[in-house]
Design a protein around this motif. Sequence first.
Motif, PDB file in Angstrom:
ATOM      1  N   ARG A  31       0.842  -1.195   0.000  1.00 31.31           N
ATOM      2  CA  ARG A  31       0.000   0.000   0.000  1.00 31.31           C
ATOM      3  C   ARG A  31       0.880   1.249   0.000  1.00 31.31           C
ATOM      4  N   THR A  72       1.862   4.625   1.536  1.00 34.25           N
ATOM      5  CA  THR A  72       1.673   5.194   2.869  1.00 34.25           C
ATOM      6  C   THR A  72       1.730   6.712   2.815  1.00 34.25           C
ATOM      7  N   ARG A  73       0.981   7.326   3.692  1.00 34.08           N
ATOM      8  CA  ARG A  73       0.918   8.785   3.758  1.00 34.08           C
ATOM      9  C   ARG A  73       2.181   9.348   4.404  1.00 34.08           C
ATOM     10  N   LYS A  94      -3.256   9.208   9.827  1.00 37.93           N
ATOM     11  CA  LYS A  94      -3.516   7.809   9.485  1.00 37.93           C
ATOM     12  C   LYS A  94      -2.628   7.362   8.330  1.00 37.93           C
ATOM     13  N   ASN A 150      -3.600   5.855   5.630  1.00 39.01           N
ATOM     14  CA  ASN A 150      -4.285   5.972   4.331  1.00 39.01           C
ATOM     15  C   ASN A 150      -3.673   7.079   3.482  1.00 39.01           C
ATOM     16  N   TRP A 151      -3.502   6.810   2.202  1.00 34.00           N
ATOM     17  CA  TRP A 151      -2.827   7.752   1.311  1.00 34.00           C
ATOM     18  C   TRP A 151      -3.590   9.063   1.142  1.00 34.00           C
ATOM     19  N   ARG A 152      -2.862  10.163   1.276  1.00 34.90           N
ATOM     20  CA  ARG A 152      -3.370  11.497   0.937  1.00 34.90           C
ATOM     21  C   ARG A 152      -2.240  12.193   0.180  1.00 34.90           C
TER      22      ARG A 152
END
Length: 135
Positions: A19, A21-22, A32, A34-36
């Motif tokens: 995945r 990573t942010r 978090k 989750n990708w941003r």
Amino acid sequence: MGKITALVKPRIVKKRIRRFTRHQSDRYVKVKRNWRKPKGIDNRVRRRFKGQYLMPNIGYGSAKRTRHMLPDGFRKFLVHNVKELEVLMMQNRRYCAEIAHAVSSRKRKLIVERAQQLAIKVTNPNSRLRSEENE
């Protein structure tokens, strides 16, 4: 009747499995994983400096032949009722049915029953079944 298999089962090649990573998600609990996309003017990740996190881009896309394909070679088709299941009658070796979340247990039984008659694979046939009915 035997197990329903896909017409073709090509080898699915993923260009990246890990995945994305942010940035600084390892540093702060409040950020978090989750990708941003980083938006800062001086951001190292956005400017693609060596040794930083990689950003997702169009080059990581899957091959057109295997995009949205399950490991068994089928593609999912969301089904809400028995009538929508009839659409898959001629495509039962390419697409499998997935019963939608909001469908009641009574309707689910009818859909699974009809899918067996049409030789259509259902990805979630056992969902919402009570334990007493299984015995």
